[in-house]
Design a protein around this motif. Sequence first.
Motif, PDB file in Angstrom:
ATOM      1  N   ASN A 130      43.911   0.784 -61.223  1.00 47.00           N
ATOM      2  CA  ASN A 130      44.439  -0.579 -60.859  1.00 47.00           C
ATOM      3  C   ASN A 130      45.834  -0.474 -61.243  1.00 47.00           C
ATOM      4  O   ASN A 130      46.062  -0.219 -62.603  1.00 47.00           O
ATOM      5  CB  ASN A 130      43.547  -1.667 -61.531  1.00 47.00           C
ATOM      6  CG  ASN A 130      42.274  -1.960 -60.632  1.00 47.00           C
ATOM      7  OD1 ASN A 130      42.088  -1.149 -59.467  1.00 47.00           O
ATOM      8  ND2 ASN A 130      41.438  -2.466 -61.337  1.00 47.00           N
ATOM      9  N   GLY A 131      46.834  -0.866 -60.700  1.00 47.77           N
ATOM     10  CA  GLY A 131      47.922  -1.049 -61.321  1.00 47.77           C
ATOM     11  C   GLY A 131      49.022  -0.012 -60.971  1.00 47.77           C
ATOM     12  O   GLY A 131      50.234   0.180 -61.199  1.00 47.77           O
ATOM     13  N   GLU A 159      49.635  -5.193 -53.425  1.00 46.14           N
ATOM     14  CA  GLU A 159      50.773  -5.930 -53.797  1.00 46.14           C
ATOM     15  C   GLU A 159      51.909  -4.984 -53.065  1.00 46.14           C
ATOM     16  O   GLU A 159      52.410  -4.278 -53.738  1.00 46.14           O
ATOM     17  CB  GLU A 159      51.042  -6.244 -55.095  1.00 46.14           C
ATOM     18  CG  GLU A 159      52.184  -7.115 -55.016  1.00 46.14           C
ATOM     19  CD  GLU A 159      52.771  -7.692 -56.507  1.00 46.14           C
ATOM     20  OE1 GLU A 159      53.784  -7.982 -56.735  1.00 46.14           O
ATOM     21  OE2 GLU A 159      52.091  -7.273 -57.570  1.00 46.14           O
ATOM     22  N   ALA A 160      52.079  -5.303 -51.829  1.00 41.06           N
ATOM     23  CA  ALA A 160      52.986  -4.490 -50.918  1.00 41.06           C
ATOM     24  C   ALA A 160      54.319  -5.356 -51.021  1.00 41.06           C
ATOM     25  O   ALA A 160      54.825  -6.208 -50.341  1.00 41.06           O
ATOM     26  CB  ALA A 160      52.595  -4.496 -49.570  1.00 41.06           C
ATOM     27  N   GLY A 162      38.183  -0.310 -47.000  1.00 44.68           N
ATOM     28  CA  GLY A 162      37.728   0.765 -48.146  1.00 44.68           C
ATOM     29  C   GLY A 162      38.514   0.895 -49.375  1.00 44.68           C
ATOM     30  O   GLY A 162      39.220  -0.046 -49.695  1.00 44.68           O
ATOM     31  N   SER A 163      38.408   2.177 -50.078  1.00 48.52           N
ATOM     32  CA  SER A 163      39.147   2.326 -51.253  1.00 48.52           C
ATOM     33  C   SER A 163      40.451   3.035 -51.098  1.00 48.52           C
ATOM     34  O   SER A 163      40.518   3.848 -50.196  1.00 48.52           O
ATOM     35  CB  SER A 163      38.014   3.172 -52.079  1.00 48.52           C
ATOM     36  OG  SER A 163      37.714   4.442 -51.380  1.00 48.52           O
ATOM     37  N   ILE A 179      46.038  -3.518 -56.777  1.00 45.43           N
ATOM     38  CA  ILE A 179      45.837  -4.635 -57.637  1.00 45.43           C
ATOM     39  C   ILE A 179      44.183  -4.268 -58.013  1.00 45.43           C
ATOM     40  O   ILE A 179      43.785  -4.613 -59.109  1.00 45.43           O
ATOM     41  CB  ILE A 179      45.858  -6.004 -57.010  1.00 45.43           C
ATOM     42  CG1 ILE A 179      47.446  -6.207 -56.521  1.00 45.43           C
ATOM     43  CG2 ILE A 179      45.330  -7.026 -57.628  1.00 45.43           C
ATOM     44  CD1 ILE A 179      48.258  -6.301 -57.786  1.00 45.43           C
ATOM     45  N   GLY A 180      43.415  -4.137 -57.075  1.00 44.40           N
ATOM     46  CA  GLY A 180      41.967  -3.821 -57.439  1.00 44.40           C
ATOM     47  C   GLY A 180      41.135  -3.985 -56.126  1.00 44.40           C
ATOM     48  O   GLY A 180      41.864  -4.179 -54.921  1.00 44.40           O
ATOM     49  N   MET A 181      39.775  -3.861 -56.091  1.00 43.58           N
ATOM     50  CA  MET A 181      38.840  -3.940 -54.860  1.00 43.58           C
ATOM     51  C   MET A 181      38.157  -5.426 -54.921  1.00 43.58           C
ATOM     52  O   MET A 181      38.029  -5.801 -56.142  1.00 43.58           O
ATOM     53  CB  MET A 181      37.982  -2.722 -55.203  1.00 43.58           C
ATOM     54  CG  MET A 181      38.604  -1.452 -54.716  1.00 43.58           C
ATOM     55  SD  MET A 181      37.458  -0.237 -54.527  1.00 43.58           S
ATOM     56  CE  MET A 181      36.918  -0.725 -52.641  1.00 43.58           C
TER      57      MET A 181
END
Length: 205
Positions: free
Chosen positions: A197-198, A28-29, A191-192, A9-11
């Motif tokens: 995104n997406g 989103e799991a 972390g990253s 989704i994003g950070m």
Amino acid sequence: MKGIIGKKIGMTSIFSPDGKQQSCTIIEAGPCVVTQVKTQEADGYTALQLAFGEKKEKNTTSAEKNHFAKANTSPKKFVKEFRNYSLEKNIGETVTAEIFAEGEKVDVVGTTKGKGFQGVVKRHGFSGVGEASHGQHDRQRAPGSLGNSSDASRVMKGMRMAGRMGAERVKVKGLKVLKIFPEKNYILVSGSVPGHNGSIVYIQK
């Protein structure tokens, strides 16, 4: 082993109980549907096949429709096998973000952002040949010498040169699950995570 298919989704960042700020990635799991259960007797190995993301009926082949119909679910866009799955699941059941717990470490697999065709400065961190002096007016981002002339008479394999950059499969290990939102199927990992995104990622432990 246990795992799930998710979408990045994003950070963002959250604050820990001791007041420290922690950067994290929202994923989103799931929910993922079990579309096939592979066993040692029938297939030679044990695995759980999970499906995620809705797919249009018109873009689905007849074989795929029949495959998803066995699991009593609509066509899905992404399918992934997880070998030696530790949780007992039957075909048609759902796997959600709640298979993980806050505080445990997970591995996340994703595809990095594609950068296209790049030169040696961006791709390998070269600093260029030298300054624009003594006639070297276009050498700032040049790769420089590629090797010997008469002895090898060729460019050796593995030479760091310009080329395609990014769009590679990368696994980031040991990310901590900071928070889980079961109602939204969100997992916040420290972390990253590779990918834009997406993009689709695989969370496994």
